[in-house]
Scaffold this motif. Structure first.
Motif, mmCIF file in Angstrom:
data_model
loop_
_atom_site.group_PDB
_atom_site.id
_atom_site.type_symbol
_atom_site.label_atom_id
_atom_site.label_comp_id
_atom_site.label_asym_id
_atom_site.label_seq_id
_atom_site.Cartn_x
_atom_site.Cartn_y
_atom_site.Cartn_z
ATOM 1 N N SER A 62 36.750 -54.353 -17.446
ATOM 2 C CA SER A 62 36.433 -54.015 -16.060
ATOM 3 C C SER A 62 36.900 -52.597 -15.746
ATOM 4 O O SER A 62 37.987 -52.184 -16.155
ATOM 5 C CB SER A 62 37.118 -54.997 -15.113
ATOM 6 N N THR A 63 36.075 -51.875 -15.018
ATOM 7 C CA THR A 63 36.464 -50.528 -14.574
ATOM 8 C C THR A 63 37.144 -50.584 -13.204
ATOM 9 O O THR A 63 37.610 -49.572 -12.710
ATOM 10 C CB THR A 63 35.247 -49.582 -14.512
ATOM 11 N N GLY A 64 37.179 -51.785 -12.632
ATOM 12 C CA GLY A 64 37.846 -51.968 -11.345
ATOM 13 C C GLY A 64 39.298 -52.361 -11.536
ATOM 14 O O GLY A 64 39.886 -52.181 -12.608
ATOM 15 N N ASP A 65 39.869 -52.924 -10.519
ATOM 16 C CA ASP A 65 41.243 -53.397 -10.538
ATOM 17 C C ASP A 65 41.312 -54.653 -11.406
ATOM 18 O O ASP A 65 40.852 -55.719 -10.991
ATOM 19 C CB ASP A 65 41.697 -53.691 -9.102
ATOM 20 N N LYS A 66 41.872 -54.543 -12.597
ATOM 21 C CA LYS A 66 41.889 -55.652 -13.548
ATOM 22 C C LYS A 66 42.818 -56.785 -13.125
ATOM 23 O O LYS A 66 42.822 -57.838 -13.747
ATOM 24 C CB LYS A 66 42.278 -55.149 -14.939
ATOM 25 N N THR A 67 43.580 -56.590 -12.056
ATOM 26 C CA THR A 67 44.379 -57.695 -11.528
ATOM 27 C C THR A 67 43.528 -58.597 -10.640
ATOM 28 O O THR A 67 43.942 -59.697 -10.282
ATOM 29 C CB THR A 67 45.604 -57.201 -10.728
ATOM 30 N N LYS A 68 42.315 -58.121 -10.311
ATOM 31 C CA LYS A 68 41.426 -58.877 -9.425
ATOM 32 C C LYS A 68 39.996 -58.965 -9.934
ATOM 33 O O LYS A 68 39.118 -59.459 -9.239
ATOM 34 C CB LYS A 68 41.403 -58.228 -8.036
#
Length: 129
Positions: free
Chosen positions: A44-50
């Motif tokens: 994921s290029t986003g927040d990998k915690t979410k």
């Protein structure tokens, strides 16, 4: 869904090892029985915690090995949440026939997407020794 105790434990381990990020991977099997788990990097290029995104290389590996007919579904974790589908999960349903397994560091739940209701329905997990 029928899951071995070893794979149940592996899912919890994957979740703990990836924490605080989400882990993810493929669930391979025949019918209702899970034969193996194929872990994937969370790309994921986003927040990998979410958020999570499976590495397509893992799916291509499965196709080369056995074709996609053995793909039962996906797993991912909610490391700081609960083991129920999120709004983001609902927006990511592209193959409603596949299972979604969601883990936390302590729990595992399985779901199918009901196209009529446009929502997930929990399905039972049977753990075999």
């Amino acid at each position: 869904m029928i899951l071995s105790q070893a794979d149940f434990d592996r899912l919890l381990d994957f979740t703990k090892q990836a924490h605080p990020e989400e882990c993810c991977g493929l669930i391979v099997g025949d019918g209702e029985t899970v034969e193996r788990l194929m872990p994937s990097a969370n790309i994921s290029t986003g927040d990998k915690t979410k958020s999570f995104e499976l590495d397509p290389k893992v799916r291509f590996e499965l196709i080369r090995e056995s074709g996609e007919r053995s793909l039962m579904g996906f797993y991912h974790s909610h490391p700081n949440g609960n083991p129920f589908p999120s709004k983001t999960d609902r927006s990511m349903v592209y193959e409603p026939e596949l299972l979604w397994v969601i883990t936390t560091c302590k729990e595992i739940k399985a779901f199918r997407f009901n196209e009529t209701n446009q929502d997930f329905e929990e399905i039972p997990i049977r753990v075999k020794l």
